[in-house]
Motif scaffolding. Sequence first.
Motif, PDB file in Angstrom:
ATOM      1  N   ILE A 140      -6.960  15.781  -8.168  1.00  0.00           N
ATOM      2  CA  ILE A 140      -7.597  16.586  -7.117  1.00  0.00           C
ATOM      3  C   ILE A 140      -8.201  17.862  -7.707  1.00  0.00           C
ATOM      4  N   GLY A 141      -9.282  18.283  -7.104  1.00  0.00           N
ATOM      5  CA  GLY A 141      -9.961  19.466  -7.632  1.00  0.00           C
ATOM      6  C   GLY A 141     -10.703  20.207  -6.548  1.00  0.00           C
ATOM      7  N   ALA A 142     -10.845  21.502  -6.759  1.00  0.00           N
ATOM      8  CA  ALA A 142     -11.658  22.315  -5.849  1.00  0.00           C
ATOM      9  C   ALA A 142     -11.868  23.692  -6.449  1.00  0.00           C
ATOM     10  N   LEU A 172       0.870  -1.180   0.000  1.00  0.00           N
ATOM     11  CA  LEU A 172       0.000   0.000   0.000  1.00  0.00           C
ATOM     12  C   LEU A 172       0.904   1.226   0.000  1.00  0.00           C
ATOM     13  N   VAL A 173       0.726   2.079  -1.012  1.00  0.00           N
ATOM     14  CA  VAL A 173       1.498   3.317  -1.059  1.00  0.00           C
ATOM     15  C   VAL A 173       0.736   4.366  -0.257  1.00  0.00           C
ATOM     16  N   LEU A 174       1.479   5.036   0.616  1.00  0.00           N
ATOM     17  CA  LEU A 174       0.855   5.992   1.533  1.00  0.00           C
ATOM     18  C   LEU A 174       1.490   7.366   1.362  1.00  0.00           C
ATOM     19  N   GLY A 175       0.615   8.361   1.196  1.00  0.00           N
ATOM     20  CA  GLY A 175       1.090   9.751   1.213  1.00  0.00           C
ATOM     21  C   GLY A 175       0.699  10.325   2.562  1.00  0.00           C
ATOM     22  N   GLY A 176      -0.290  11.239   2.548  1.00  0.00           N
ATOM     23  CA  GLY A 176      -0.771  11.819   3.800  1.00  0.00           C
ATOM     24  C   GLY A 176      -1.907  11.031   4.418  1.00  0.00           C
ATOM     25  N   GLY A 177      -2.357   9.971   3.751  1.00  0.00           N
ATOM     26  CA  GLY A 177      -3.461   9.152   4.282  1.00  0.00           C
ATOM     27  C   GLY A 177      -4.768   9.926   4.395  1.00  0.00           C
ATOM     28  N   SER A 178      -4.968  10.930   3.533  1.00  0.00           N
ATOM     29  CA  SER A 178      -6.167  11.770   3.658  1.00  0.00           C
ATOM     30  C   SER A 178      -7.267  11.393   2.688  1.00  0.00           C
ATOM     31  N   ASN A 179      -7.068  10.303   1.956  1.00  0.00           N
ATOM     32  CA  ASN A 179      -8.146   9.880   1.051  1.00  0.00           C
ATOM     33  C   ASN A 179      -8.304   8.369   1.083  1.00  0.00           C
ATOM     34  N   MET A 180      -8.210   7.818   2.271  1.00  0.00           N
ATOM     35  CA  MET A 180      -8.359   6.361   2.370  1.00  0.00           C
ATOM     36  C   MET A 180      -9.120   5.976   3.628  1.00  0.00           C
ATOM     37  N   ILE A 209       4.259   3.735  -8.500  1.00  0.00           N
ATOM     38  CA  ILE A 209       4.473   4.622  -7.358  1.00  0.00           C
ATOM     39  C   ILE A 209       4.978   5.951  -7.913  1.00  0.00           C
ATOM     40  N   ILE A 210       4.210   6.988  -7.735  1.00  0.00           N
ATOM     41  CA  ILE A 210       4.595   8.303  -8.267  1.00  0.00           C
ATOM     42  C   ILE A 210       5.703   8.884  -7.381  1.00  0.00           C
ATOM     43  N   ILE A 211       6.768   9.340  -8.027  1.00  0.00           N
ATOM     44  CA  ILE A 211       7.903   9.866  -7.244  1.00  0.00           C
ATOM     45  C   ILE A 211       8.054  11.381  -7.379  1.00  0.00           C
ATOM     46  N   ILE A 239      -5.919  21.814   0.353  1.00  0.00           N
ATOM     47  CA  ILE A 239      -6.295  20.400   0.167  1.00  0.00           C
ATOM     48  C   ILE A 239      -5.236  19.568   0.904  1.00  0.00           C
ATOM     49  N   PRO A 240      -5.660  18.678   1.797  1.00  0.00           N
ATOM     50  CA  PRO A 240      -4.658  17.878   2.522  1.00  0.00           C
ATOM     51  C   PRO A 240      -3.940  16.888   1.588  1.00  0.00           C
ATOM     52  N   GLY A 241      -2.859  16.335   2.108  1.00  0.00           N
ATOM     53  CA  GLY A 241      -2.210  15.246   1.374  1.00  0.00           C
ATOM     54  C   GLY A 241      -0.923  15.657   0.696  1.00  0.00           C
ATOM     55  N   SER A 242      -0.412  14.730  -0.109  1.00  0.00           N
ATOM     56  CA  SER A 242       0.918  14.865  -0.702  1.00  0.00           C
ATOM     57  C   SER A 242       0.828  15.226  -2.178  1.00  0.00           C
ATOM     58  N   VAL A 243       1.930  15.722  -2.699  1.00  0.00           N
ATOM     59  CA  VAL A 243       2.029  16.014  -4.135  1.00  0.00           C
ATOM     60  C   VAL A 243       1.867  14.717  -4.941  1.00  0.00           C
ATOM     61  N   ILE A 289     -13.127  29.565   3.125  1.00  0.00           N
ATOM     62  CA  ILE A 289     -14.363  28.831   2.793  1.00  0.00           C
ATOM     63  C   ILE A 289     -14.223  27.371   3.228  1.00  0.00           C
ATOM     64  N   ARG A 290     -13.059  26.794   2.941  1.00  0.00           N
ATOM     65  CA  ARG A 290     -12.849  25.381   3.280  1.00  0.00           C
ATOM     66  C   ARG A 290     -12.950  25.149   4.790  1.00  0.00           C
ATOM     67  N   VAL A 291     -12.303  26.033   5.557  1.00  0.00           N
ATOM     68  CA  VAL A 291     -12.315  25.857   7.016  1.00  0.00           C
ATOM     69  C   VAL A 291     -13.741  25.977   7.556  1.00  0.00           C
TER      70      VAL A 291
END
Length: 339
Positions: A127-129, A49-57, A177-179, A115-119, A222-224
Amino acid sequence: MLQIQENVSLKNFNTFGIDANAEYFVEINRKEELTELFLDPQWKQTKTLVLGGGSNMLLLNDFDGLVIRINIRGIEHRISQNEVFIEAGAGEVWNDLVNFCVIRGYAGLENLSLIPGSVGASPIQNIGAYGVELKDVFRSCNAFEPATGKFRTFSKEDCRFDYRESVFKSELRGQYIIISVKFQLSLIPHFNLKYGAIEQELAHRHITVPTLKDVSQVVSHIRVSKLPDPSTIGNAGSFFKNPVISADQFRPLQTKFPEIVHFPTGDAQIKLAAGWLIEQCGWKGKVAGHTGTWKNQALVLVNHGDASGAEVYAFSSQIIDSVYVKFGVLLQREVNIIS
Ligand code: FAD
Ligand code: EPU
């Protein structure tokens, strides 16, 4: 030398705050370490399991395999006339990159502030907003393929970006795995302020000629106001995608529910606001055991304390069922379900 740890708690590595363990855990700081890791046949055969910030799992249970936490850092930038070319390591924090650019007057990422998480995870679901998606600024990314030990560059076309979609979430799921990621920004801002809330907040602040910093601050504000802060209440942002349906499916729905919140997608399809659908089914702010929906945003499922992944998942199934019964629309989970 790579440090492979055993039986590591992932509670602080996923923003839902789910208490699950990884059988093995390794942190990768340089791309060469990936080559080194997968030279060992043991890891080629292990579930990863590849893990970045763990904000979408959402972790359903303990992970019986190797969790690879990507921590490859570095931001390089080069200006050519009015264009700005950036390359960022996959382990950079997304919002640090946004701030890096906003401070220097590099335009393009400001709507994607906070937006949380990693590049490295940003291309996975495009990702979008606030009217902007990653694909609008993306040039290419570099990724490692454990099965072959090779690195490959993906162009924008290769990535097949769509709303909350990419090739990495579909055909090539789990294979790369994106580097690092390359972006093309501009010294000349092309502000995208059409999202209603941005215009309103700028007007409220009496800002008529916004700067990049203004837009970034307004988006963050707005997000907060809408989204729960994962450091105080576990969540992974929108749990479901906004459903996109055909005009034929939409017409009778609109007749039956004239208030239905919807947006044109530009290709004869209609995007519905999943948050509205869920709220209409009575779920907004609902607490169900240790889980529930957020009081200001029904599309966000939260962990009120000791929720297990299975509990959150079962709750999400109840929401899917009730939205389907009331509207005939099938919600799809946006969060990655890890089992
Ligand atoms: P993770 O959760 O660590 O991983 C997500 C998926 O990508 C997993 O399948 C993982 O295996 C894979 N992955 C991660 N890194 C890599 C890599 N380097 N190579 C290959 N695969 C990888 N998303 C939006 O699009 N828009 C929003 O407005 C938004 N708002 C949010 C608000 C909140 C409060 C939260 C908690 C989340 C929000 N999200 C939003 C979701 C999340 O921020 C994004 O999906 C983000 O890109 C996830 O990054 P991450 O590093 O945490 O990914
Ligand atoms: N709405 C309700 N009730 C709710 C929530 C929303 O009625 O409880 C209605 C409102 O009418 C509102 C509309 O839905 O005007 C849209 O809501 P909002 O502006 O909050 O955006 P969203 O569609 O719910 C999407 C993304 C977010 C992103 C925002 C801003 C998806 C799945 N979610 O949410 O992304 O930040 O737009 O662009 O597309 C994420 O992916 O994790 C995420 C937070």
